[in-house]
Scaffold this motif. Structure first.
Motif, PDB file in Angstrom:
ATOM      1  N   GLY A 143     -11.425 -40.215-129.488  1.00  0.00           N
ATOM      2  CA  GLY A 143     -10.999 -39.010-129.602  1.00  0.00           C
ATOM      3  C   GLY A 143     -11.810 -38.256-130.623  1.00  0.00           C
ATOM      4  N   ILE A 144     -12.209 -38.969-131.474  1.00  0.00           N
ATOM      5  CA  ILE A 144     -13.329 -38.666-132.470  1.00  0.00           C
ATOM      6  C   ILE A 144     -14.524 -38.357-131.883  1.00  0.00           C
ATOM      7  N   GLU A 145     -14.965 -39.237-131.029  1.00  0.00           N
ATOM      8  CA  GLU A 145     -16.279 -39.114-130.371  1.00  0.00           C
ATOM      9  C   GLU A 145     -16.394 -37.762-129.751  1.00  0.00           C
ATOM     10  N   SER A 146     -15.134 -37.539-129.306  1.00  0.00           N
ATOM     11  CA  SER A 146     -15.293 -36.144-128.274  1.00  0.00           C
ATOM     12  C   SER A 146     -14.864 -34.950-128.877  1.00  0.00           C
ATOM     13  N   TRP A 147     -13.991 -34.770-129.948  1.00  0.00           N
ATOM     14  CA  TRP A 147     -13.493 -33.838-130.661  1.00  0.00           C
ATOM     15  C   TRP A 147     -13.986 -33.626-132.012  1.00  0.00           C
ATOM     16  N   CYS A 148     -14.470 -34.543-132.530  1.00  0.00           N
ATOM     17  CA  CYS A 148     -14.657 -34.382-134.297  1.00  0.00           C
ATOM     18  C   CYS A 148     -16.106 -34.904-134.548  1.00  0.00           C
ATOM     19  N   PRO A 149     -17.080 -33.688-134.054  1.00  0.00           N
ATOM     20  CA  PRO A 149     -18.625 -34.116-134.496  1.00  0.00           C
ATOM     21  C   PRO A 149     -18.937 -34.189-135.861  1.00  0.00           C
ATOM     22  N   THR A 150     -18.357 -33.594-136.913  1.00  0.00           N
ATOM     23  CA  THR A 150     -18.554 -33.891-138.236  1.00  0.00           C
ATOM     24  C   THR A 150     -18.252 -35.248-138.705  1.00  0.00           C
ATOM     25  N   TYR A 151     -17.142 -35.676-138.341  1.00  0.00           N
ATOM     26  CA  TYR A 151     -16.673 -37.054-138.959  1.00  0.00           C
ATOM     27  C   TYR A 151     -17.346 -38.040-138.097  1.00  0.00           C
ATOM     28  N   ASN A 152     -17.555 -37.853-136.790  1.00  0.00           N
ATOM     29  CA  ASN A 152     -18.295 -38.729-135.894  1.00  0.00           C
ATOM     30  C   ASN A 152     -19.797 -39.145-136.216  1.00  0.00           C
ATOM     31  N   GLN A 153     -20.226 -38.366-137.252  1.00  0.00           N
ATOM     32  CA  GLN A 153     -21.796 -38.715-137.697  1.00  0.00           C
ATOM     33  C   GLN A 153     -21.658 -39.076-139.125  1.00  0.00           C
ATOM     34  N   SER A 154     -20.409 -39.341-139.534  1.00  0.00           N
ATOM     35  CA  SER A 154     -20.346 -39.682-141.098  1.00  0.00           C
ATOM     36  C   SER A 154     -20.462 -41.013-141.421  1.00  0.00           C
ATOM     37  N   ALA A 155     -20.818 -41.539-142.614  1.00  0.00           N
ATOM     38  CA  ALA A 155     -20.786 -42.971-143.136  1.00  0.00           C
ATOM     39  C   ALA A 155     -19.362 -43.503-143.122  1.00  0.00           C
ATOM     40  N   ALA A 156     -18.269 -42.539-143.424  1.00  0.00           N
ATOM     41  CA  ALA A 156     -16.860 -42.766-143.373  1.00  0.00           C
ATOM     42  C   ALA A 156     -16.520 -43.675-142.056  1.00  0.00           C
ATOM     43  N   PHE A 157     -16.983 -42.740-140.814  1.00  0.00           N
ATOM     44  CA  PHE A 157     -16.718 -43.135-139.708  1.00  0.00           C
ATOM     45  C   PHE A 157     -17.249 -44.584-139.317  1.00  0.00           C
ATOM     46  N   ASP A 158     -18.297 -44.683-139.635  1.00  0.00           N
ATOM     47  CA  ASP A 158     -19.383 -45.953-139.395  1.00  0.00           C
ATOM     48  C   ASP A 158     -18.170 -47.184-140.205  1.00  0.00           C
ATOM     49  N   ARG A 159     -17.776 -46.989-141.351  1.00  0.00           N
ATOM     50  CA  ARG A 159     -16.944 -48.072-142.061  1.00  0.00           C
ATOM     51  C   ARG A 159     -15.425 -48.225-141.337  1.00  0.00           C
ATOM     52  N   ASP A 160     -15.080 -47.132-140.767  1.00  0.00           N
ATOM     53  CA  ASP A 160     -13.910 -47.119-139.947  1.00  0.00           C
ATOM     54  C   ASP A 160     -14.141 -48.240-138.813  1.00  0.00           C
ATOM     55  N   LEU A 161     -15.406 -48.017-138.107  1.00  0.00           N
ATOM     56  CA  LEU A 161     -15.430 -48.824-137.069  1.00  0.00           C
ATOM     57  C   LEU A 161     -15.737 -50.285-137.401  1.00  0.00           C
ATOM     58  N   GLU A 162     -16.453 -50.533-138.410  1.00  0.00           N
ATOM     59  CA  GLU A 162     -16.311 -51.844-138.822  1.00  0.00           C
ATOM     60  C   GLU A 162     -15.151 -52.441-139.034  1.00  0.00           C
ATOM     61  N   ASN A 163     -13.989 -51.621-139.794  1.00  0.00           N
ATOM     62  CA  ASN A 163     -12.701 -52.175-140.093  1.00  0.00           C
ATOM     63  C   ASN A 163     -11.868 -52.224-138.760  1.00  0.00           C
ATOM     64  N   VAL A 164     -11.996 -51.573-137.948  1.00  0.00           N
ATOM     65  CA  VAL A 164     -11.150 -51.657-136.465  1.00  0.00           C
ATOM     66  C   VAL A 164     -11.515 -52.887-136.152  1.00  0.00           C
ATOM     67  N   SER A 165     -12.766 -53.400-136.004  1.00  0.00           N
ATOM     68  CA  SER A 165     -12.964 -54.734-135.400  1.00  0.00           C
ATOM     69  C   SER A 165     -12.361 -55.846-136.310  1.00  0.00           C
ATOM     70  N   ALA A 166     -12.258 -55.700-137.607  1.00  0.00           N
ATOM     71  CA  ALA A 166     -11.679 -56.777-138.725  1.00  0.00           C
ATOM     72  C   ALA A 166     -10.224 -56.827-138.538  1.00  0.00           C
ATOM     73  N   VAL A 167      -9.734 -55.924-138.113  1.00  0.00           N
ATOM     74  CA  VAL A 167      -8.026 -55.769-138.117  1.00  0.00           C
ATOM     75  C   VAL A 167      -7.534 -55.520-136.797  1.00  0.00           C
ATOM     76  N   ALA A 168      -8.408 -56.152-135.625  1.00  0.00           N
ATOM     77  CA  ALA A 168      -7.789 -55.657-134.394  1.00  0.00           C
ATOM     78  C   ALA A 168      -6.505 -56.077-133.868  1.00  0.00           C
ATOM     79  N   ASN A 169      -6.237 -57.523-134.467  1.00  0.00           N
ATOM     80  CA  ASN A 169      -5.087 -58.284-134.071  1.00  0.00           C
ATOM     81  C   ASN A 169      -3.800 -57.462-134.521  1.00  0.00           C
ATOM     82  N   ARG A 170      -3.894 -56.629-135.429  1.00  0.00           N
ATOM     83  CA  ARG A 170      -2.788 -55.887-135.918  1.00  0.00           C
ATOM     84  C   ARG A 170      -1.953 -55.075-134.870  1.00  0.00           C
ATOM     85  N   TYR A 171      -2.686 -54.573-134.034  1.00  0.00           N
ATOM     86  CA  TYR A 171      -2.177 -53.768-133.197  1.00  0.00           C
ATOM     87  C   TYR A 171      -1.959 -54.155-131.727  1.00  0.00           C
ATOM     88  N   ALA A 172      -2.267 -55.711-131.264  1.00  0.00           N
ATOM     89  CA  ALA A 172      -1.925 -56.320-130.316  1.00  0.00           C
ATOM     90  C   ALA A 172      -0.807 -55.888-129.338  1.00  0.00           C
TER      91      ALA A 172
END
Length: 243
Positions: A143-172
Motif C-alpha cells: 500500500g505504501i508503494e502505491s499511495w505513499c510516495p514520500t514514505y516510500n522513498q525514505s530511510a525509515a521505509f528501508d528499515r521497515d522492510l528489513e524489520n518485516v523480514s526479521a519478524v515475519a513469523n509473528r504474523y503467520a
C-alpha cells in the motif's frame, strides 16, 4: 520413606471482567504473542469479527463480478453497494485500530484504498499503512508503494522492510491476506476483486521492494524473490541482465 504429597492447588474465583479476558487469551490465534508481539486480546477478537463480515462481503463481490459487466458505471454502483455492506466491518476495524492492532490497520487502510476517491486515499490510508509496516506487517508495504510516495522513498521505509523480514513469523496465523495488486503474481485482479497472497508471496514482494530501493544489492534481493515464489515482476529483468 514417606511419599511427598503434592499440596492441593488453590482455586481462585475470577471476577467477570478477568474471566472474559482469560477466555480471549485462550481463543487468540497461535502467534499473536510470538516473538514478543503483544496484540490486545480484545483487539484481536474485534479483528476476527470484522474478518467474518469482510469474507461475507468478498463472497458478494465475487458473485456480483460474475453476473455483471465491468463498465465504469457498474463498478461505481458495485463500490457504493459494497461500502454499505462493509460498514459494520469497518466499525469493528476502527475499534481494533484504536487498540493498536497492526493487521486491522492494514485492512482498514485497504478499505480506504478501495472505496475512497483517489485524492482522499493518501491522507486516510498512509498513516495506517506506515504504522502497520513499522510493526512488521508485510502487506502494508505494498500500500505504501502505491499511495505513499514520500514514505516510500525514505530511510525509515528501508528499515521497515528489513524489520518485516526479521519478524515475519509473528504474523503467520494472519495469512492469507488480500492486496490491490501482487506484482510477483502473474494474474490480474478483475473489477473490485482483490488478489490473495500467502506469507511467502508477501515476503517475495518485500524482497522485490528491497531490490528496488538498493541498486547495489538489487540482483541479490530479486533472486531471493524469484527463489521464493518465482516472482514474475523481476524474473524477466534478471534474465535480461545476464545478456
Amino acid at each position: 520413606m514417606h511419599s511427598r504429597q503434592t499440596p492441593p492447588r488453590k482455586r481462585f474465583a475470577l471476577p467477570g471482567a478477568s474471566l472474559f479476558a482469560a477466555v480471549l487469551i485462550v481463543l487468540a490465534p497461535a502467534g499473536v504473542q510470538a516473538e514478543g508481539l503483544q496484540i490486545d486480546p480484545h483487539a484481536d477478537l474485534l479483528y476476527r469479527q470484522a474478518l467474518t463480515l469482510l469474507e461475507q462481503a468478498e463472497s458478494q463481490n465475487t458473485s456480483f463480478s460474475l453476473k455483471t459487466s465491468t463498465t465504469n458505471q457498474d463498478l461505481a454502483q458495485q463500490g457504493q453497494n459494497m461500502g454499505r455492506t462493509l460498514a459494520p466491518a469497518v466499525s469493528l476495524l476502527k475499534k481494533a485500530v484504536e487498540l493498536d492492532h497492526p493487521v486491522a490497520r492494514y485492512r482498514l487502510a485497504l478499505y480506504y484504498m478501495t472505496y475512497l476517491p483517489a485524492d482522499q486515499i493518501p491522507d486516510a490510508a498512509c498513516p495506517l499503512l506506515e504504522t502497520s509496516v513499522a510493526q512488521g506487517f508485510a502487506p502494508a508495504a505494498l500500500g505504501i508503494e502505491s499511495w505513499c510516495p514520500t514514505y516510500n522513498q525514505s530511510a525509515a521505509f528501508d528499515r521497515d522492510l528489513e524489520n518485516v523480514s526479521a519478524v515475519a513469523n509473528r504474523y503467520a496465523s494472519y495469512y492469507p491476506q488480500p492486496a490491490e495488486r501482487l506484482l510477483c503474481n502473474r494474474t490480474q485482479p478483475q473489477g473490485l476483486a482483490m488478489q490473495w497472497g500467502r506469507q511467502r508471496d508477501y515476503q517475495a514482494e518485500i524482497y522485490r521492494l528491497q531490490g528496488n530501493s538498493n541498486p547495489s544489492q538489487r540482483q541479490f534481493y530479486w533472486r531471493k524473490a524469484v527463489d521464493l515464489n518465482g516472482c514474475f515482476a523481476v524474473q524477466q529483468r534478471l534474465l535480461s541482465s545476464k545478456h
